[in-house]
Design a protein around this motif. Structure first.
Motif, short mmCIF file in Angstrom:
data_model
loop_
_atom_site.label_atom_id
_atom_site.label_comp_id
_atom_site.label_asym_id
_atom_site.label_seq_id
_atom_site.Cartn_x
_atom_site.Cartn_y
_atom_site.Cartn_z
N ASN A 41 9.74 -58.47 53.99
CA ASN A 41 9.97 -58.37 52.54
C ASN A 41 8.69 -57.96 51.84
OD1 ASN A 41 12.81 -59.50 52.04
ND2 ASN A 41 11.88 -60.96 53.48
N TYR A 42 8.86 -57.31 50.69
CA TYR A 42 7.67 -56.85 49.97
C TYR A 42 6.78 -58.03 49.57
CZ TYR A 42 5.18 -52.83 48.47
OH TYR A 42 4.24 -51.83 48.41
N ILE A 43 7.38 -59.20 49.37
CA ILE A 43 6.58 -60.38 49.00
C ILE A 43 5.58 -60.72 50.12
CG2 ILE A 43 8.22 -62.10 49.86
CD1 ILE A 43 7.54 -63.80 47.37
N TYR A 46 2.47 -59.01 49.23
CA TYR A 46 1.74 -59.71 48.16
C TYR A 46 0.97 -60.91 48.73
CZ TYR A 46 5.37 -57.33 45.29
OH TYR A 46 6.23 -56.42 44.72
N GLY A 151 15.32 -52.23 50.61
CA GLY A 151 16.02 -53.40 51.15
C GLY A 151 16.91 -54.05 50.11
N VAL A 152 16.33 -54.51 49.01
CA VAL A 152 17.12 -55.09 47.93
C VAL A 152 18.00 -54.00 47.31
CG1 VAL A 152 17.08 -56.27 45.69
CG2 VAL A 152 15.36 -56.84 47.41
N ILE A 216 9.54 -52.14 40.49
CA ILE A 216 8.30 -51.35 40.63
C ILE A 216 7.17 -51.94 39.79
CG2 ILE A 216 7.36 -49.00 40.58
CD1 ILE A 216 9.81 -49.46 42.47
N TYR A 237 11.49 -57.55 38.27
CA TYR A 237 11.51 -58.59 39.31
C TYR A 237 10.59 -58.30 40.49
CZ TYR A 237 14.67 -55.83 42.32
OH TYR A 237 15.20 -54.87 43.13
N LEU A 265 13.47 -65.40 42.87
CA LEU A 265 14.45 -66.07 43.73
C LEU A 265 14.13 -67.54 43.89
CD1 LEU A 265 16.89 -65.96 45.68
CD2 LEU A 265 15.32 -65.24 47.48
N ARG A 314 5.94 -46.48 51.55
CA ARG A 314 7.26 -46.05 51.06
C ARG A 314 8.02 -45.29 52.13
NH1 ARG A 314 5.64 -44.17 44.89
NH2 ARG A 314 7.88 -43.97 44.63
N THR A 316 9.96 -46.78 54.54
CA THR A 316 11.13 -47.49 55.04
C THR A 316 12.32 -47.30 54.10
OG1 THR A 316 10.62 -49.53 53.86
CG2 THR A 316 9.66 -49.28 56.05
N GLY A 318 16.33 -49.42 53.45
CA GLY A 318 17.10 -50.60 53.84
C GLY A 318 16.19 -51.73 54.29
N1 LIG Z 1 11.56 -61.58 42.06
C1 LIG Z 1 12.27 -61.79 43.15
O1 LIG Z 1 12.98 -62.78 43.24
C2 LIG Z 1 12.23 -60.80 44.27
C3 LIG Z 1 12.87 -61.08 45.47
C4 LIG Z 1 12.89 -60.09 46.46
C5 LIG Z 1 12.26 -58.88 46.27
N2 LIG Z 1 11.60 -58.69 45.09
C6 LIG Z 1 10.94 -57.40 44.84
O2 LIG Z 1 11.87 -56.38 45.07
C7 LIG Z 1 11.20 -55.22 45.50
C8 LIG Z 1 11.89 -54.67 46.69
O3 LIG Z 1 11.60 -55.46 47.82
P1 LIG Z 1 12.02 -54.97 49.26
O4 LIG Z 1 11.43 -55.95 50.20
O5 LIG Z 1 13.47 -54.69 49.30
O6 LIG Z 1 11.19 -53.59 49.40
P2 LIG Z 1 11.73 -52.08 49.40
O7 LIG Z 1 12.43 -51.82 48.12
O8 LIG Z 1 12.48 -51.84 50.65
O9 LIG Z 1 10.40 -51.25 49.47
C9 LIG Z 1 9.64 -50.97 48.36
C10 LIG Z 1 10.05 -49.63 47.72
O10 LIG Z 1 9.49 -49.55 46.42
C11 LIG Z 1 9.32 -48.22 46.06
N3 LIG Z 1 8.00 -48.02 45.46
C12 LIG Z 1 7.78 -47.46 44.24
N4 LIG Z 1 6.49 -47.43 43.96
C13 LIG Z 1 5.84 -47.96 45.02
C14 LIG Z 1 4.48 -48.18 45.31
N5 LIG Z 1 3.50 -47.86 44.44
N6 LIG Z 1 4.16 -48.73 46.50
C15 LIG Z 1 5.12 -49.07 47.37
N7 LIG Z 1 6.45 -48.90 47.14
C16 LIG Z 1 6.81 -48.33 45.97
C17 LIG Z 1 9.51 -47.36 47.34
O11 LIG Z 1 10.80 -46.74 47.24
P3 LIG Z 1 10.88 -45.24 46.64
O12 LIG Z 1 10.16 -44.35 47.59
O13 LIG Z 1 12.35 -44.95 46.55
O14 LIG Z 1 10.21 -45.29 45.31
C18 LIG Z 1 9.51 -48.40 48.44
O15 LIG Z 1 10.28 -47.98 49.55
C19 LIG Z 1 9.73 -55.59 45.67
O16 LIG Z 1 9.03 -55.21 44.51
C20 LIG Z 1 9.80 -57.10 45.76
O17 LIG Z 1 8.63 -57.71 45.33
C21 LIG Z 1 11.56 -59.60 44.10
#
Ligand SMILES: NC(=O)c1ccc[n+]([C@@H]2O[C@H](COP(=O)([O-])OP(=O)(O)OC[C@H]3O[C@@H](n4cnc5c(N)ncnc54)[C@H](OP(=O)(O)O)[C@@H]3O)[C@@H](O)[C@H]2O)c1
Length: 324
Positions: A41-43, A46, A151-152, A216, A237, A265, A314, A316, A318
């Protein structure tokens, strides 16, 4: 002998180190899991980089996994040795085995594999709270989903489509646009090149979207506000491009009495009731085929530095699963 990915300092993917750890026996209210798969996960980025705290170092990072209960501590009801379980949002998942509070885990239905469970709990429960709690989507709503092929993102697109929404997805490439469309996205915006608010206005006949689900952060905050209809909701988020800069609430008046929320979450699974409600809805959506979990990258847990590199670059789509 148990191995895990630990960090001794925060930094780039190179700080992820595959090494031996001690696990021990479960205490009161705990179980020990023999894990089979972790979700990436992106977290995790972090936590690794130091943006989010991970406690004392060295630390095992990672927030999501599936596996089997191999020992049960005192005072635990409803779990026995051999149960297949998974969990989201509990630090320390990048390990072959771990201790965990029993109330954090959920039994996995028979029809769902360990890999799928590891790929869907954190991302799917996030999609659930965004669509059902943060801004409850209604049939006919137009919504904006960022990183729609992520993924999300792929889960959000499918579920929102099933709820009857008009789904507009922002994606980083043509290939990702096709993938998002194959997962329920009605319109795609190539947001590296196209202006998001103008494209949204074009698609929604000048109205704007009821909700923007923005993962983002810094780079897209203002564009999201400018894409909303009056009284629209921005759920910011995630921070893939960095955290959103401080802003004055006054700008929300000028742009149409907007709402901004920064949900996590962690709050949405902070009681057993909330966790179970989300998990049951998610399992039903997956078992019924409404939501397909796309595992598009699988790597050994020991190679998770490469998985982190791909996620941040960027590359990956799903879900990514780290196999044990
Ligand atoms: N607050 C919460 O409860 C919560 C819970 C889960 C996840 N999240 C957040 O949801 C997001 C998605 O998480 P995920 O694990 O499913 O990841 P993900 O979306 O599979 O991967 C990140 C995607 O963000 C886009 N992106 C745009 N600008 C970027 C940059 N400067 N660096 C890297 N990626 C960039 C890219 O897609 P494109 O190439 O299409 O732009 C990349 O593939 C993350 O920001 C995560 O922190 C938040």
């Amino acid at each position: 002998m148990t191995k895990a990915i630990r960090i001794h300092e925060t930094g780039g993917p190179e700080v992820l180190s595959w090494e031996e750890i001690e696990v021990g026996d479960p205490g009161q209210g705990q179980v020990r899991l023999r894990q089979s798969a972790c979700g990436l996960n992106y977290i995790d980025v972090y936590g690794r980089s130091g943006m989010y705290p991970v406690g004392d170092l060295p630390a095992v990072i990672g927030m999501e996994a599936s596996g089997v209960v191999e020992a049960v501590g005192g005072g635990v009801d409803g779990l026995v040795t051999g149960d297949r379980v998974a969990y989201p949002m509990t630090l320390g998942s990048y390990a072959e085995a771990r201790l965990i509070d029993a109330d954090k885990v959920i039994k996995i239905p028979h029809a769902i594999s360990d890999e799928t469970a590891a790929a869907m709990m954190l991302k799917g429960l996030t999609a659930h709270y965004l669509l059902f709690r943060t801004y409850p989507v209604k049939a006919g709503d137009s919504i904006l989903v960022y990183a729609a092929a992520g993924g999300v993102g792929l889960i959000l697109c499918q579920w929102a489509n099933q709820l009857g929404a008009n789904v507009i997805g922002c994606v980083g490439s043509e290939e990702k646009a096709q993938l998002a469309r194959d997962h329920g996205c009605h319109h795609t915006i190539l947001y590296r090149d196209e202006d998001i608010p103008s494209r949204v206005r074009e698609i929604t006949a000048g109205v704007g979207v009821a909700a923007a689900y923005d993962s983002i952060g810094k780079a897209t905050f203002e564009k999201s506000l400018d894409s909303l209809r009056p009284f629209g909701v921005l759920a910011t988020y995630g921070n893939a491009s960095g955290p959103v800069d401080p802003f004055s609430p006054q700008i929300l008046a000028g742009k149409g009495s907007l709402y901004v929320t920064r949900p996590t979450l962690a709050t949405h699974i902070s009681t057993r009731e909330l966790l179970e409600e989300g998990a049951q809805r998610l399992f039903s959506a997956v078992e019924s085929g409404q939501v397909r979990i796309s595992i598009n990258q699988t790597l050994p847990l020991a190679d998770c530095a490469e998985a982190h590199r791909q996620l941040e670059a960027r590359e990956t789509t799903g879900s990514t699963v780290l196999k044990i």
